[in-house]
Scaffold this motif. Structure first.
Motif, PDB file in Angstrom:
ATOM      1  N   LYS A  24       7.167  -3.212   5.222  1.00  0.00           N
ATOM      2  CA  LYS A  24       8.349  -2.354   5.347  1.00  0.00           C
ATOM      3  C   LYS A  24       9.549  -2.992   4.657  1.00  0.00           C
ATOM      4  O   LYS A  24      10.308  -2.315   3.961  1.00  0.00           O
ATOM      5  CB  LYS A  24       8.660  -2.110   6.826  1.00  0.00           C
ATOM      6  CG  LYS A  24       9.849  -1.185   7.054  1.00  0.00           C
ATOM      7  CD  LYS A  24      10.209  -1.076   8.534  1.00  0.00           C
ATOM      8  CE  LYS A  24       9.145  -0.359   9.316  1.00  0.00           C
ATOM      9  NZ  LYS A  24       9.551  -0.138  10.733  1.00  0.00           N
ATOM     10  N   VAL A  82      -3.146   1.212   6.585  1.00  0.00           N
ATOM     11  CA  VAL A  82      -2.277   0.318   7.354  1.00  0.00           C
ATOM     12  C   VAL A  82      -3.130  -0.647   8.170  1.00  0.00           C
ATOM     13  O   VAL A  82      -4.019  -0.225   8.918  1.00  0.00           O
ATOM     14  CB  VAL A  82      -1.349   1.111   8.290  1.00  0.00           C
ATOM     15  CG1 VAL A  82      -0.441   0.157   9.078  1.00  0.00           C
ATOM     16  CG2 VAL A  82      -0.517   2.107   7.503  1.00  0.00           C
ATOM     17  N   TRP A 126       0.898  -2.305   4.322  1.00  0.00           N
ATOM     18  CA  TRP A 126       0.103  -1.273   3.632  1.00  0.00           C
ATOM     19  C   TRP A 126      -0.742  -1.932   2.557  1.00  0.00           C
ATOM     20  O   TRP A 126      -0.291  -2.861   1.859  1.00  0.00           O
ATOM     21  CB  TRP A 126       1.016  -0.243   2.968  1.00  0.00           C
ATOM     22  CG  TRP A 126       1.771   0.639   3.915  1.00  0.00           C
ATOM     23  CD1 TRP A 126       1.768   0.613   5.283  1.00  0.00           C
ATOM     24  CD2 TRP A 126       2.665   1.700   3.538  1.00  0.00           C
ATOM     25  NE1 TRP A 126       2.600   1.591   5.778  1.00  0.00           N
ATOM     26  CE2 TRP A 126       3.154   2.270   4.742  1.00  0.00           C
ATOM     27  CE3 TRP A 126       3.087   2.216   2.324  1.00  0.00           C
ATOM     28  CZ2 TRP A 126       4.053   3.336   4.743  1.00  0.00           C
ATOM     29  CZ3 TRP A 126       3.974   3.285   2.316  1.00  0.00           C
ATOM     30  CH2 TRP A 126       4.450   3.835   3.526  1.00  0.00           C
ATOM     31  N   GLU A 140       4.499  -3.163   9.337  1.00  0.00           N
ATOM     32  CA  GLU A 140       3.624  -2.084   8.861  1.00  0.00           C
ATOM     33  C   GLU A 140       3.008  -2.406   7.494  1.00  0.00           C
ATOM     34  O   GLU A 140       3.295  -1.744   6.486  1.00  0.00           O
ATOM     35  CB  GLU A 140       4.392  -0.762   8.779  1.00  0.00           C
ATOM     36  CG  GLU A 140       4.902  -0.279  10.119  1.00  0.00           C
ATOM     37  CD  GLU A 140       5.725   1.004  10.000  1.00  0.00           C
ATOM     38  OE1 GLU A 140       5.763   1.595   8.894  1.00  0.00           O
ATOM     39  OE2 GLU A 140       6.319   1.402  11.008  1.00  0.00           O
TER      40      GLU A 140
END
Length: 385
Positions: A284, A235, A125, A123
């Motif tokens: 993450k 994302v 970002w 994930e």
């Protein structure tokens, strides 16, 4: 009798269910945005429900005249802040009639990286700090500068206010609100260090790392004709979509204002900061306990591929990355905690708490966000030294 502004501001929802969809794509230079509009029978919220369209690629430097058709694939929808109502902006990428991505379609290869199971599981970002410069239309000289002359040394312009320190605030504020209306994550604005540059703040860093609130309020500012907006947290592929549409909205607003916007990393040579697109990044694993070790390992990978990243981080970046004006030298990779003269900066809170995000300060203001975001993810997550 109707005025032009009355007609421009007509609310179509009062009389018809039909809407206008403005299809946006990137032209042959890799920085020129193009768009054209079509009528749809009703509101649409899913890009897969939108029809594909075509354009003359020979007029954008993307196809030969004897076989000029290029196909637009709708990829992301935003509310249209200009036409309002149910009208939309549609970010597209470009393909041949046979369904192959054309060479300037950087979104396609980025989407493949972000759909990789290893990347998706992390994930990624992003918070992207997009700096830009406003120029006077007739002279291509910075807004607020005397024609043919120069302002005083940088210093009073950073987050400055006043008629002698800040120019273009109406444009900047209009862009800020228009991006919020469109559904783009944008969290603030400020002037930049170079006279004539401004910044928009995004909640990106705040969400990337909640304790970054102090960093957000102190760090990202400067003024005059140079400004900045931040996009994030976003994302994966959505980071590129949002930056490109934010750029499109800015181009439209400066068109209305009769001002030129440039994303050149050093539009005017001199003893002041250039314009970058600092890219804040976390996965993450970096955001979880023990993430600081993951961050340091990721930075080491970036160091090993420094030349490849620099080659993809924007045209003319060598004029900005000189080792001066809060930059590292383009030929040397470095990183440090709270060091704005490094290639990569790690925040104090990240170091103290052992998790968070880092900031790649190398990308130029004219970088392609599809390329930069996917390349950082590919290097730090997939690539094995």
């Amino acid at each position: 009798m109707a005025c032009l502004t009355d007609l421009v501001n007509l609310n179509l929802s009062d009389t018809t269910e039909k809407i206008i969809a403005e299809y946006i794509w990137i032209g042959g230079s890799g920085m020129d945005l193009r768009s054209k509009a079509r009528t749809l029978s009703g509101p649409v919220t899913d890009p897969s429900k939108l029809p594909k369209w075509n354009y003359d690629g020979s007029s954008t430097g993307q196809a030969p005249g004897e076989d000029s058709e290029v196909i637009l694939y709708p990829q992301a929808i935003f509310k249209d802040p200009f036409r309002k109502g149910n009208n939309i902006l549609v970010m597209c990428d470009c393909y041949t009639p046979a369904g192959e991505p054309i060479p300037t379609n950087k979104r396609h290869s980025a989407a493949k990286i972000f759909s990789n199971p290893e990347v998706a599981a992390e994930e990624p970002w992003y918070g992207i700090e997009q700096e830009y410069t406003l120029l006077q239309k007739d002279t291509n000289w910075p807004l607020g500068w005397p024609v043919g002359g120069f302002p005083g040394p940088q210093g009073p312009y950073y987050c400055g206010i006043g008629a002698d320190k800040s120019f273009g605030r109406d444009i900047v504020d209009s862009h800020y609100k228009a991006c919020l209306y469109a559904g783009i994550n944008i969290s603030g604005i400020n002037g930049e260090v170079m006279p004539g540059q401004v910044k928009y703040y995004h909640t990106s860093q705040l969400v990337l790392y909640p304790e970054a609130i102090n960093f957000l309020t102190m760090a990202n500012t400067l003024c005059w004709f140079q400004w900045e907006f931040q996009v994030g947290p976003s994302v994966g592929i959505s980071a590129g979509d949002q930056v490109w549409v934010a750029r499109y909205i800015l181009e439209r607003i400066t068109e209305i204002a009769g001002v030129v916007v440039t994303f050149d990393p050093k539009p005017i040579p001199g003893d002041w900061n250039g314009a970058g697109a600092h890219t804040n990044y976390s996965t993450k694993s970096m955001r979880n306990e023990g993430g600081y070790e993951v961050i340091k390992a990721a930075i080491e990978k970036l160091k090993l591929r420094h030349k490849e990243h620099i080659a993809a981080y924007g045209e003319g970046n060598e004029r900005r990355l000189t080792g001066k004006h809060e930059t590292a030298d383009i030929n040397t990779f470095s990183w440090g905690v709270a060091n704005r003269g490094a290639s990569v900066r790690v925040g104090r809170e990240t170091e103290q708490n052992g998790k968070g995000y880092f900031e790649d300060r190398r990308p130029a203001s004219n970088m392609d966000p599809y390329v930069v975001t996917s390349m950082i993810a590919e290097t730090t997550i997939i690539w094995k030294p």
